[in-house]
Design an enzyme around this catalytic site. Structure first.
Site, PDB file in Angstrom:
ATOM      1  CE1 TYR A  89      -3.190  -2.904   0.217  1.00  9.66           C
ATOM      2  CE2 TYR A  89      -3.035  -2.843   2.612  1.00  9.66           C
ATOM      3  CZ  TYR A  89      -3.514  -3.422   1.455  1.00  9.66           C
ATOM      4  OH  TYR A  89      -4.331  -4.522   1.537  1.00  9.66           O
ATOM      5  CG  HIS A 145      -1.039  -8.667  -0.191  1.00 12.87           C
ATOM      6  ND1 HIS A 145      -0.506  -7.402  -0.113  1.00 12.87           N
ATOM      7  CD2 HIS A 145      -2.360  -8.490  -0.490  1.00 12.87           C
ATOM      8  CE1 HIS A 145      -1.446  -6.500  -0.358  1.00 12.87           C
ATOM      9  NE2 HIS A 145      -2.572  -7.150  -0.594  1.00 12.87           N
TER      10      HIS A 145
END
Length: 350
Positions: A76, A143
């Site tokens: 992110y 992820h």
């Protein structure tokens, strides 16, 4: 009054706010987490430019108000979200929150975006701990498994690395994340490393309730369930989704028409969407990401808000009239196919 969670810290928390916040136990982890959790992706300026000072204050207010589950990832903002979150956590008691981050997704370009290898995973945790200013992570997650060349590398490299990290004390529990639901079943059944939690996004919302098909499987195995983005990454909002949103045109049109219908009734579709996702008691917590204080306060208010009869009727109407007729409520494989085209083709696996 509700019992106080183990994360309550006298003198730091707003006790009344904490007692208003409902908590659920996250699978077999024993962690009692707030049903509304904080997704820190917004702190990485992934949706729009952000004010770091406001982001730091937002995290503090979220935790003081009873939110005790914070999710982030190196990807992110290419480490920005972890860095900003780390600045916020410096002045918050470590007991006051459960912190989750991720491994295997990193860079902004297709060439350096994913690395599911054992070596990179072992290196990643130390980088995250330093950025976050903590000595351990509560849940370390692989992820977006669907982007691996094969789930075999997740099973044979990523997860064994995370298990080693857990044994070292740098994380307490192990999670997996992704959008396609079948991958969760496959990995959980095949993994020699026990899985504690799963995180998926946009799969239990007004427009897509596909996650329901997996709940019995997960509950039977004591796996905690984290649902992210109740407004489906902007689909269920008056502003609409960002230009990069991967949903099909059919889905985007249906969501836009549903939002317009709600607006005609003087009802915000985002309010309905958030209430809908929070209400399912088997889904432990719902992650919502924001970098703006007004949105955080609105989300916290939604936890205890009771929908009016009219709002309930409108919610039922949009599900029946706009979302049930969809030929498919999801966009599985679309992003993965695009990724491998950008990479010049998926490598052959044996």
């Amino acid at each position: 009054m509700a019992d106080l969670p183990a994360t309550f810290v006298e003198g730091f928390h707003d006790k009344d706010a904490v007692q208003r916040m409902p908590y659920r136990v996250l699978g077999n982890t024993g962690l009692k987490v707030s049903i509304l959790s904080l997704g820190a992706s917004s702190l990485g300026s992934v949706f729009h430019e952000t004010n770091e000072k406001e982001c730091v204050a937002l995290v503090r207010e979220a935790v003081q108000s009873g939110i005790n589950y914070i999710d982030v990832a190196p990807f992110y903002g290419q480490t920005k979200a972890e860095t900003v979150l780390g600045k916020a956590l410096k002045d918050i008691p470590r007991q006051a929150y459960y912190l989750t981050t991720k491994v295997c997704r990193y860079g902004a370009t297709p060439e350096d975006m994913f690395d599911f290898s054992y070596e990179r995973t072992m290196k990643s945790i130390d980088e995250s701990l330093e950025r976050l200013n903590v000595s351990y992570i509560d849940i370390l997650q692989v992820h977006d498994m669907e982007f691996a060349p094969s789930l075999d590398i997740v099973l044979n490299e990523s997860l064994p690395a995370v298990a080693e990290i857990k044994a070292s004390g740098k994380c307490k529990f192990i999670g997996i994340t992704g959008y396609p639901l079948d991958n969760f079943r496959t990995v959980i059944e095949k993994s020699k490393v026990p899985i504690d939690t799963i995180l998926t996004y946009c799969r239990y919302s007004l427009n897509d309730t596909s996650l329901l098909s997996l709940l019995d499987f997960l509950v039977a195995r004591g796996i905690g369930i984290v649902n992210a983005s109740p407004i489906s990454m902007g689909l269920l909002s008056n502003r609409g989704p960002p230009a990069w949103h991967p949903a099909t045109q059919e889905i985007q049109t249906a969501c836009k028409e549903a939002a317009t219908y709600c607006k005609s009734k003087d009802i915000d579709i985002s309010k309905l969407a958030t209430a809908f996702s929070l209400a399912h008691e088997t889904i432990t917590t719902t992650l919502v990401s924001t970098s703006r204080m007004e949105n955080l306060r609105r989300n916290i208010a939604a936890v205890t808000a009771v929908l009016s009869d009219e709002e309930k009727a409108v919610m039922e109407h949009v599900q029946t009239e706009f979302f049930k007729p969809l030929s498919s409520p999801h966009w599985e494989q679309k992003e993965v196919d695009k990724y491998w085209v950008q990479r010049g083709g998926k490598p052959k696996t044996t």
